[in-house]
Every structure is written in structure tokens, then in C-alpha cells.
Design a protein around this motif. Structure first.
Motif, mmCIF file in Angstrom:
data_model
loop_
_atom_site.group_PDB
_atom_site.id
_atom_site.type_symbol
_atom_site.label_atom_id
_atom_site.label_comp_id
_atom_site.label_asym_id
_atom_site.label_seq_id
_atom_site.Cartn_x
_atom_site.Cartn_y
_atom_site.Cartn_z
ATOM 1 N N TRP A 7 0.747 -1.298 -0.048
ATOM 2 C CA TRP A 7 0.142 0.140 0.036
ATOM 3 C C TRP A 7 0.991 1.366 -0.121
ATOM 4 C CZ3 TRP A 7 -5.139 1.099 -1.090
ATOM 5 C CH2 TRP A 7 -5.826 -0.176 -0.964
ATOM 6 N N SER A 43 -3.818 12.066 18.178
ATOM 7 C CA SER A 43 -5.307 11.683 17.973
ATOM 8 C C SER A 43 -5.957 11.859 19.435
ATOM 9 C CB SER A 43 -5.440 10.237 17.309
ATOM 10 O OG SER A 43 -5.076 10.536 16.131
ATOM 11 N N VAL A 92 -10.745 9.316 11.943
ATOM 12 C CA VAL A 92 -10.700 8.182 11.177
ATOM 13 C C VAL A 92 -9.360 8.200 9.871
ATOM 14 C CG1 VAL A 92 -11.931 6.803 9.527
ATOM 15 C CG2 VAL A 92 -12.838 7.574 11.477
ATOM 16 N N MET A 93 -9.546 9.512 9.440
ATOM 17 C CA MET A 93 -8.651 9.559 8.436
ATOM 18 C C MET A 93 -7.346 9.782 8.660
ATOM 19 S SD MET A 93 -9.955 9.506 5.263
ATOM 20 C CE MET A 93 -8.282 9.720 4.696
ATOM 21 N N GLN A 94 -6.912 10.412 9.796
ATOM 22 C CA GLN A 94 -5.672 10.584 10.228
ATOM 23 C C GLN A 94 -5.052 9.175 10.936
ATOM 24 O OE1 GLN A 94 -5.588 13.774 12.582
ATOM 25 N NE2 GLN A 94 -5.377 12.884 14.456
ATOM 26 N N LEU A 95 -5.790 8.309 11.460
ATOM 27 C CA LEU A 95 -5.438 6.848 11.833
ATOM 28 C C LEU A 95 -5.374 5.767 10.811
ATOM 29 C CD1 LEU A 95 -7.440 6.868 15.205
ATOM 30 C CD2 LEU A 95 -5.013 7.026 15.117
ATOM 31 N N VAL A 96 -6.304 5.915 9.935
ATOM 32 C CA VAL A 96 -6.286 4.823 8.964
ATOM 33 C C VAL A 96 -5.098 5.209 7.876
ATOM 34 C CG1 VAL A 96 -7.480 4.240 6.636
ATOM 35 C CG2 VAL A 96 -8.860 4.394 8.912
ATOM 36 N N LEU A 97 -4.911 6.461 7.651
ATOM 37 C CA LEU A 97 -3.740 6.744 6.852
ATOM 38 C C LEU A 97 -2.338 6.884 7.477
ATOM 39 C CD1 LEU A 97 -2.895 7.253 3.911
ATOM 40 C CD2 LEU A 97 -3.482 9.778 4.300
ATOM 41 N N ILE A 151 -1.217 5.725 10.448
ATOM 42 C CA ILE A 151 -0.634 4.570 11.179
ATOM 43 C C ILE A 151 0.274 3.831 10.199
ATOM 44 C CG2 ILE A 151 -1.012 2.335 12.084
ATOM 45 C CD1 ILE A 151 -3.031 3.518 14.001
ATOM 46 N N PRO A 152 -0.345 3.354 9.105
ATOM 47 C CA PRO A 152 0.666 2.752 7.879
ATOM 48 C C PRO A 152 1.798 3.688 7.449
ATOM 49 C CG PRO A 152 -1.678 2.389 7.367
ATOM 50 C CD PRO A 152 -1.743 3.424 8.564
ATOM 51 N N TYR A 173 0.630 11.613 0.512
ATOM 52 C CA TYR A 173 0.349 9.850 0.082
ATOM 53 C C TYR A 173 -0.262 9.979 -1.364
ATOM 54 C CZ TYR A 173 -1.861 5.360 -0.023
ATOM 55 O OH TYR A 173 -2.151 4.138 -0.665
ATOM 56 N N ARG A 224 -6.671 3.627 -4.775
ATOM 57 C CA ARG A 224 -6.399 4.694 -3.494
ATOM 58 C C ARG A 224 -6.539 5.967 -4.193
ATOM 59 N NH1 ARG A 224 -0.509 2.277 -2.637
ATOM 60 N NH2 ARG A 224 -1.633 0.540 -3.665
#
Length: 296
Positions: A45, A72, A134-139, A141-142, A190, A209
Motif C-alpha cells: 500500500w 489523536s 478516522v482519516m489520520q489513523l487509517v492513513l 498509522i501505515p 500519499y 487509492r
């Protein structure tokens, strides 16, 4: 990128099994564990093909994605404080609690310089903070698993500062709350990597994506414009320019940080171009706020 020297990287103390050395295969049929599968998914990803093997050689969760998790938690804690101890009429709308907060960016109080950063902790309502978290954790963390906390933190904070400074120039009469500048910086960096490295990533993943990011950005900006220009809410209006400022910061500084995996960043001329350009913008914005701003 191809002409830059690769950093001499030693393997971390925790070595991966030899079955991971081929990058995409299963190492002669050896079954992968959950951690190995997770790291492979992250590499597909987040990285172009030529960088995946090097990532998998030294991939681990130490340090964990501490920056994006802590930021967060901080944002959620501030939201709960204003929602519970300084009750709002409704959690989903703006009210006096956040307007009187010492964290909110307000044009009339911009001499309190911390507000250009601290506004990211204050959110307008439930849907506002949930969308950002939601957006900052989903994007995030990876991204932090691959690039670590310093790079992600620098991009995030650069987006937050760029968002407030851009708002102070292009929408100088309006207040600012929310972490959208930082979130958009992560998405911008990203997105640029997904576009530039499209051929080196799995095509369907690349298309997916890009479509997802464009859809999220379009929806969010559309809602921000609606709330800014078409609603009849009284009191202060919230600026939407931070979204744009954060996105631009991400597509420049974020792109350089996130595309330089396993390369010497200081030898990348794009890095210095972006840094110098960002600093010029910051200096101009500071001078504008001191001498030229029409805000009271």
C-alpha cells in the motif's frame, strides 16, 4: 530518485526469517505469520516495488506509530473536555465553548502565536472530529510504520501551520478549528506518491487509492464550502482555506518525505527546494500578518 545514493542500512536486531528475502513469494512454501502478512500488506500500500524488499528486511513495530496515536488522543481529549465540562447546546454544531477557547485560531487574537498550531486540537462537532480521526489513523498509522514518527510528524505539523497561515492570508476575517490541515498534508503526500509511482504499484490498488482520496477530498471540501458560504449559522464562520494549505504542504514537503524511503533525504534537491519554498511562504505570511492583514 534513481540517481541518488542509497543509505547504508544495517538490519535491526530483530531479524526476519529468510523466507521473507524474496519480497513477494512465500519463501519456498513456508507459511507466513500474521505479522509478516501485515507488513507485506503495508509495503504494497505504501511503497513502490523496488523499495518493498528493503522495508521487509527491517520491518517491525518498534517504535510503534506513537506520534499519530498521541496526537489523536490529544484531539479527542480536548473535544471531550469542551463537550462534557463546557457543555455545548449540541455536540454536532458550533457554540461559544470552542470560540472562547485559548486554542482556537481567531484573527483578532493572532498575536498569540500558539493559536496557529493549537487550533488543530479544537473541533466543531462530532462529525468533524470523527472524520479527522478516522482519516489520520487509517492513513497515518501505515505511513508511520514505514516512515516513522519524525517524518510523519513533520509533514502533519507542516500542514497544520500551512493551513492556518494560508487562512490568515486568503481568508483573514474568519476563525479556524480542526486538524484538517494536518490530515490533508498526509493525504496530499500519499496521493502524490500514488500518482508518481502508479506503474510500480499494483494497478488496481493504485486506481482504488487515488479514487478514494479524490472522493474523500471532494466530499470534505464540498461540505466545508457549504458550511462556510451557504448555511445561516450565526456568529463566526470557519475558514476552509486550511484544507487547501495543508494539501499543498502535503503534495510538496509530504511527497518528498514519503518518496525518499531508503534514500538520503539531505542529498535530494527536491527536499531543499520544498524546504526553502515553505520557509519563504512562512516568512511572507508572518510579515503579512504583522503589516498588511485587514483583520482587527
Amino acid at each position: 530518485m534513481d540517481g541518488m545514493d542509497l543509505e547504508e542500512q544495517e538490519r535491526l536486531p530483530v531479524q526476519r526469517d529468510e523466507r521473507d528475502g524474496d519480497g513477494d513469494g512465500d519463501g519456498g512454501g513456508a507459511k507466513l505469520g500474521c505479522c509478516e502478512k501485515f507488513q507485506r500488506s503495508i509495503s504494497k500500500w505504501m511503497l513502490p516495488e523496488q523499495s518493498r524488499n528493503k522495508y521487509l528486511e527491517r520491518a517491525n513495530c518498534c517504535p510503534p506509530p506513537i506520534f499519530i496515536i498521541l496526537i489523536s488522543i490529544g484531539e479527542l481529549a480536548v473535544f471531550i473536555y469542551y463537550a462534557v465540562w463546557k457543555p455545548q447546546k449540541q455536540w454536532v454544531t458550533l457554540d461559544e465553548g470552542i470560540w472562547n477557547s485559548p486554542l482556537t485560531y481567531k484573527p483578532a487574537e493572532r498575536e498569540e502565536a500558539w493559536r496557529f498550531i493549537s487550533y488543530m486540537f479544537v473541533h466543531a462537532g462530532v462529525e468533524h472530529i470523527l472524520g479527522n480521526l478516522v482519516m489520520q489513523l487509517v492513513l497515518g498509522i501505515p505511513l508511520e510504520l514505514v516512515h516513522k514518527g519524525f517524518e510523519v510528524g513533520m509533514v502533519y505539523l507542516a500542514g497544520v501551520l500551512a493551513g492556518s497561515l494560508a487562512s490568515s492570508i486568503f481568508d483573514p476575517m474568519n476563525a479556524l478549528v480542526g486538524a484538517s490541515g494536518g490530515v490533508y498534508a498526509l493525504m496530499g503526500g500519499y496521493f502524490m506518491n500514488a500518482v508518481v509511482n502508479f506503474r510500480e504499484m499494483i494497478p488496481l490498488m493504485g486506481i482504488f487509492r487515488i479514487v478514494v482520496i479524490v472522493g474523500i477530498v471532494g466530499t470534505d471540501v464540498g461540505f466545508a464550502l457549504y458550511r462556510r458560504f451557504l448555511t445561516d449559522e450565526g456568529g463566526m464562520k470557519v475558514s476552509f482555506v486550511a484544507h487547501i494549505g495543508g494539501g499543498v504542504a502535503g503534495m510538496t514537503i509530504g511527497y518528498v518525505f514519503f518518496s525518499s524511503y531508503n534514500h538520503k533525504l539531505l542529498k535530494d534537491p527536491r527536499f531543499w527546494m520544498c524546504i526553502v519554498g515553505y520557509l519563504v511562504f512562512v516568512v511572507f505570511a508572518v510579515l503579512f500578518n504583522i503589516f498588511l492583514s485587514p483583520a482587527p
